[in-house]
Scaffold this motif. Sequence first.
Motif, PDB file in Angstrom:
ATOM      1  N   LEU A 548      30.695  33.704  -7.928  1.00 25.95           N
ATOM      2  CA  LEU A 548      29.939  32.872  -7.199  1.00 25.95           C
ATOM      3  C   LEU A 548      29.141  31.610  -8.109  1.00 25.95           C
ATOM      4  O   LEU A 548      28.856  30.550  -7.552  1.00 25.95           O
ATOM      5  N   THR A 549      29.053  31.988  -9.485  1.00 25.13           N
ATOM      6  CA  THR A 549      28.419  30.979 -10.148  1.00 25.13           C
ATOM      7  C   THR A 549      29.026  30.331 -11.258  1.00 25.13           C
ATOM      8  O   THR A 549      28.623  29.888 -12.356  1.00 25.13           O
ATOM      9  N   LEU A 550      30.544  30.231 -10.970  1.00 27.45           N
ATOM     10  CA  LEU A 550      31.392  29.499 -12.150  1.00 27.45           C
ATOM     11  C   LEU A 550      31.074  28.191 -11.940  1.00 27.45           C
ATOM     12  O   LEU A 550      30.778  27.345 -10.924  1.00 27.45           O
ATOM     13  N   ASP A 551      31.225  27.484 -13.207  1.00 26.65           N
ATOM     14  CA  ASP A 551      31.103  25.887 -13.134  1.00 26.65           C
ATOM     15  C   ASP A 551      32.136  25.356 -12.307  1.00 26.65           C
ATOM     16  O   ASP A 551      33.350  25.724 -12.356  1.00 26.65           O
ATOM     17  N   ILE A 552      31.973  24.205 -11.534  1.00 24.56           N
ATOM     18  CA  ILE A 552      32.704  23.586 -10.680  1.00 24.56           C
ATOM     19  C   ILE A 552      32.508  21.850 -10.983  1.00 24.56           C
ATOM     20  O   ILE A 552      31.410  21.351 -10.988  1.00 24.56           O
ATOM     21  N   VAL A 553      33.716  21.225 -11.355  1.00 25.73           N
ATOM     22  CA  VAL A 553      33.773  20.028 -11.492  1.00 25.73           C
ATOM     23  C   VAL A 553      34.569  19.345 -10.235  1.00 25.73           C
ATOM     24  O   VAL A 553      35.612  19.841  -9.917  1.00 25.73           O
ATOM     25  N   GLU A 554      33.999  18.261  -9.721  1.00 30.42           N
ATOM     26  CA  GLU A 554      34.624  17.616  -8.698  1.00 30.42           C
ATOM     27  C   GLU A 554      35.262  16.420  -9.021  1.00 30.42           C
ATOM     28  O   GLU A 554      34.784  15.573  -9.665  1.00 30.42           O
ATOM     29  N   ILE A 555      36.649  16.360  -8.725  1.00 29.51           N
ATOM     30  CA  ILE A 555      37.335  15.152  -9.034  1.00 29.51           C
ATOM     31  C   ILE A 555      37.655  14.265  -7.968  1.00 29.51           C
ATOM     32  O   ILE A 555      38.523  14.974  -7.049  1.00 29.51           O
ATOM     33  N   LYS A 556      37.365  13.108  -8.101  1.00 28.50           N
ATOM     34  CA  LYS A 556      37.598  12.349  -6.739  1.00 28.50           C
ATOM     35  C   LYS A 556      39.035  11.698  -6.857  1.00 28.50           C
ATOM     36  O   LYS A 556      39.594  11.219  -7.756  1.00 28.50           O
ATOM     37  N   VAL A 557      39.959  11.707  -5.793  1.00 29.63           N
ATOM     38  CA  VAL A 557      41.273  11.124  -5.533  1.00 29.63           C
ATOM     39  C   VAL A 557      41.271  10.380  -4.386  1.00 29.63           C
ATOM     40  O   VAL A 557      40.385  10.657  -3.471  1.00 29.63           O
ATOM     41  N   SER A 558      42.401   9.586  -4.457  1.00 32.51           N
ATOM     42  CA  SER A 558      42.351   8.769  -3.035  1.00 32.51           C
ATOM     43  C   SER A 558      42.675   9.457  -1.760  1.00 32.51           C
ATOM     44  O   SER A 558      43.301  10.408  -1.695  1.00 32.51           O
ATOM     45  N   GLY A 559      41.766   9.461  -0.956  1.00 33.02           N
ATOM     46  CA  GLY A 559      41.693  10.403   0.380  1.00 33.02           C
ATOM     47  C   GLY A 559      41.215  11.743   0.119  1.00 33.02           C
ATOM     48  O   GLY A 559      41.095  12.487   1.083  1.00 33.02           O
ATOM     49  N   GLY A 560      40.626  11.989  -0.959  1.00 32.32           N
ATOM     50  CA  GLY A 560      39.999  13.283  -0.747  1.00 32.32           C
ATOM     51  C   GLY A 560      39.411  13.747  -2.074  1.00 32.32           C
ATOM     52  O   GLY A 560      38.916  13.004  -3.114  1.00 32.32           O
ATOM     53  N   LYS A 561      39.450  14.986  -2.502  1.00 32.99           N
ATOM     54  CA  LYS A 561      38.870  15.476  -3.826  1.00 32.99           C
ATOM     55  C   LYS A 561      39.553  16.827  -4.381  1.00 32.99           C
ATOM     56  O   LYS A 561      40.186  17.652  -3.592  1.00 32.99           O
ATOM     57  N   VAL A 562      39.484  16.932  -5.575  1.00 36.34           N
ATOM     58  CA  VAL A 562      39.967  18.228  -6.192  1.00 36.34           C
ATOM     59  C   VAL A 562      38.838  18.839  -6.691  1.00 36.34           C
ATOM     60  O   VAL A 562      38.100  18.353  -7.817  1.00 36.34           O
ATOM     61  N   PHE A 563      38.515  20.017  -6.445  1.00 32.84           N
ATOM     62  CA  PHE A 563      37.488  21.048  -7.150  1.00 32.84           C
ATOM     63  C   PHE A 563      38.237  21.657  -8.369  1.00 32.84           C
ATOM     64  O   PHE A 563      39.043  22.358  -8.245  1.00 32.84           O
ATOM     65  N   ASP A 564      37.633  21.341  -9.625  1.00 27.69           N
ATOM     66  CA  ASP A 564      38.334  22.213 -10.835  1.00 27.69           C
ATOM     67  C   ASP A 564      37.189  23.275 -11.081  1.00 27.69           C
ATOM     68  O   ASP A 564      36.304  22.981 -11.577  1.00 27.69           O
ATOM     69  N   VAL A 565      37.504  24.583 -10.925  1.00 26.22           N
ATOM     70  CA  VAL A 565      36.815  25.604 -11.113  1.00 26.22           C
ATOM     71  C   VAL A 565      36.828  26.112 -12.401  1.00 26.22           C
ATOM     72  O   VAL A 565      37.993  26.598 -12.764  1.00 26.22           O
ATOM     73  N   GLN A 566      35.738  26.570 -12.794  1.00 26.57           N
ATOM     74  CA  GLN A 566      35.646  27.139 -14.380  1.00 26.57           C
ATOM     75  C   GLN A 566      37.054  26.615 -15.192  1.00 26.57           C
ATOM     76  O   GLN A 566      37.751  27.537 -15.596  1.00 26.57           O
ATOM     77  N   ASP A 567      36.818  25.288 -15.534  1.00 29.21           N
ATOM     78  CA  ASP A 567      37.844  24.820 -16.685  1.00 29.21           C
ATOM     79  C   ASP A 567      39.439  25.057 -16.242  1.00 29.21           C
ATOM     80  O   ASP A 567      40.191  25.633 -17.166  1.00 29.21           O
ATOM     81  N   GLY A 568      39.343  24.657 -15.219  1.00 23.83           N
ATOM     82  CA  GLY A 568      40.924  24.836 -14.510  1.00 23.83           C
ATOM     83  C   GLY A 568      41.426  26.152 -14.179  1.00 23.83           C
ATOM     84  O   GLY A 568      42.659  26.440 -13.984  1.00 23.83           O
ATOM     85  N   THR A 569      40.778  27.209 -14.252  1.00 19.83           N
ATOM     86  CA  THR A 569      41.039  28.487 -13.490  1.00 19.83           C
ATOM     87  C   THR A 569      41.808  28.453 -12.048  1.00 19.83           C
ATOM     88  O   THR A 569      42.735  29.045 -11.828  1.00 19.83           O
ATOM     89  N   LEU A 570      41.006  27.533 -11.219  1.00 18.26           N
ATOM     90  CA  LEU A 570      41.343  27.310  -9.984  1.00 18.26           C
ATOM     91  C   LEU A 570      41.374  26.015  -9.760  1.00 18.26           C
ATOM     92  O   LEU A 570      40.175  25.429 -10.087  1.00 18.26           O
ATOM     93  N   TYR A 571      42.140  25.173  -9.042  1.00 16.24           N
ATOM     94  CA  TYR A 571      41.893  23.924  -8.389  1.00 16.24           C
ATOM     95  C   TYR A 571      42.155  24.120  -6.636  1.00 16.24           C
ATOM     96  O   TYR A 571      42.987  24.805  -6.307  1.00 16.24           O
ATOM     97  N   VAL A 572      40.979  23.460  -6.141  1.00 13.89           N
ATOM     98  CA  VAL A 572      41.132  23.348  -4.538  1.00 13.89           C
ATOM     99  C   VAL A 572      41.215  21.881  -4.307  1.00 13.89           C
ATOM    100  O   VAL A 572      40.327  21.227  -4.550  1.00 13.89           O
ATOM    101  N   VAL A 573      42.249  21.632  -3.395  1.00 16.18           N
ATOM    102  CA  VAL A 573      42.522  20.521  -2.877  1.00 16.18           C
ATOM    103  C   VAL A 573      41.998  20.167  -1.478  1.00 16.18           C
ATOM    104  O   VAL A 573      42.612  20.916  -0.769  1.00 16.18           O
ATOM    105  N   THR A 574      40.869  19.269  -1.360  1.00 12.50           N
ATOM    106  CA  THR A 574      40.587  18.912   0.070  1.00 12.50           C
ATOM    107  C   THR A 574      40.550  17.514   0.603  1.00 12.50           C
ATOM    108  O   THR A 574      40.717  16.631  -0.568  1.00 12.50           O
TER     109      THR A 574
END
Length: 637
Positions: A548-574
């Motif tokens: 629950l304490t991994l680093d998260i970077v929010e990448i804005k894209v047209s129409g939404g965002k991509v969450f980059d969890v711990q240097d690309g371990t996981l990407y979540v698109v919303t």
Amino acid sequence: MVDIANFENQQSMDLNADARNKLGQMFPEAIDSEGNVDFNILKLLVTGDSDYSSVSERFGLNWNGKFEAIKQAQKMTNKTVIPVIDESKDWYNTKNVYIEGDNLDALKIIQRAYASSVKMIYLDPPYNTGRDFIYRDDFFDDSANYLKESGQIDNEGRRYSTNSESSGRFHTDWLNMMYPRIKLGWNLLKDDGVMFISIGEQEVINLKEMTDEIFGENNFITLITRVQKRGGNKGNFFNPASDYILVYAKNITQLDNFIEVDIDEKIYNKIETEGPKTGEKYAEVVIYMPNLDYRPNQRFYVDAPDGSRIIPPEGKSFRWSKERFDEEMALGNVAIKPAKDSKLIDQDGNQSKWIIYQKRFLKDTLAKGTARPNNLFEKYQNMQSSKEMAKLGLDFDYAKPVELIKYLLRISKVDDEDIVLDYFSGSGTTAQAVMEVNLEDNKNIRYILVQLKEDIDEKSPLYKEGITNIPKLAVERIKRSGNQIDSQIGFTDTGFKKFKVARTNIKSWSDTTIQPQISLSFNSSNLVDGRTDLDLLYEIIVKKGLSLTLDIVEIKVSGGKVFDVQDGTLYVVTGNDIKRDVANAIITSRCGHEENDMLVTSNVVFVDEAFKSAEEKLNAIAFLRNHGYDAAEIESI
């Protein structure tokens, strides 16, 4: 060189015993007190089903509902945790976690993320005195249903919170509550992890027998008696002045010896006056004690200052060999002093006029870590906790002393990056203890706290301040104690991420099972109304087995965002109306991590309804596959 005589007498490995040992490491409760496999228990633990008929024949603690309690530990939950950023501190930097909600749900939610990761667990559960809240399982978010199911109100809405002996289930209700919670805690411990459980006399025997089954009797370390208070005159026959702390290892063969870190300097009451250790404190310890086993190489003469020779009586010996004595003498660690009641004799068989002492220097004892803590705690009394809370401006009398938890952290050698878990966390004593140890010992220990939302008495001064429940008290305490630490020199993580246990964000996961690997048809409305992107993100994180304490970077894209969890371990698109170019943002991010050698594995999770159209989604997936992602690494919700 091989000892041929011994080598020839060796037998081959007992494969059955080895198999039982390995099985016992995975399922300690399936091995009975005589070392035999209980196949009914094993079947229950592995399949969730068992033949109850032979259970009563097994030696051990049995109670009504025991098998259901075992099953309860195995059931999956459809709950999740949602972030509460505005009640947290230093959200984006901290590695500490506070969870508000039922600890059974919370423990199940974090199982994947923290399995075999916790160094120390401290628990202070309800003592079952007849006035304690008793948790009940399988309840939902609805307030009235929650109160009913959790045993706080009856069927007609009347509130109660006691576990009365008149109910006929005084002990069984408590054991059924505790079993799954202890079992799930066991799952979270590292191989060299340790659990401390505070408990009163009402349930200490039952708790030990139950915990012996879960951990295995061989992993029981000790039962600590803690003096709660001095004085008082309660009780009919004795004034209750103590409680207990059960201590268990996950695997006692992997656990380092505990070390005494709070040495009583009153024992070290001598000061060296000569030699290289001048000015150092030391204790005098006799090197001859009459009850020692006789060893021929440890009976020898020692020259006394008056010219006589000193030796133990016939059939007795010193603690040391002659070689060890000469070494200690050369180091200045021996004192020979006159005495009227010496148990030693001289060369003529008469009582000697001298006693021989070892000079045990305090500094050496601390450096070697050879002293062991006693299992009688007299220093950590309840009145200390009231004073500690008062220093923070909080009027609360029911916490354990901070110094008690700090002592347990230190004797069990909790170290940098270790995780400490407390899931009956009350007012947050464990969090304050961890922060203070980090400051004082220059460490970076992390904590996870879990606490049910229990109300505070409306007549309490805390309630009048707006602190209406225990989680609010804990959050306020952690912040206030953290602020005091922040004012001192040195960096200590005094922040925490707060989460609340809640129903899943995903409609299709709202039944009793959890199937994160579900792909749904496009445009199905699969998200619970009112939940945020972050709510969904953290549910995916824990179901993926990530911290629950991994680093998260929010990448804005047209129409939404991509969450980059711990240097690309996981990407979540919303988001809404996302197009295929979201895939390019993911690949660009991933390439950057690969260049920095940070990426180990990668996974992409889409929210179906976030895309503008099915075509945009399919094109995004095709682009990801063209750049190295396979089908198993791309999922949709």
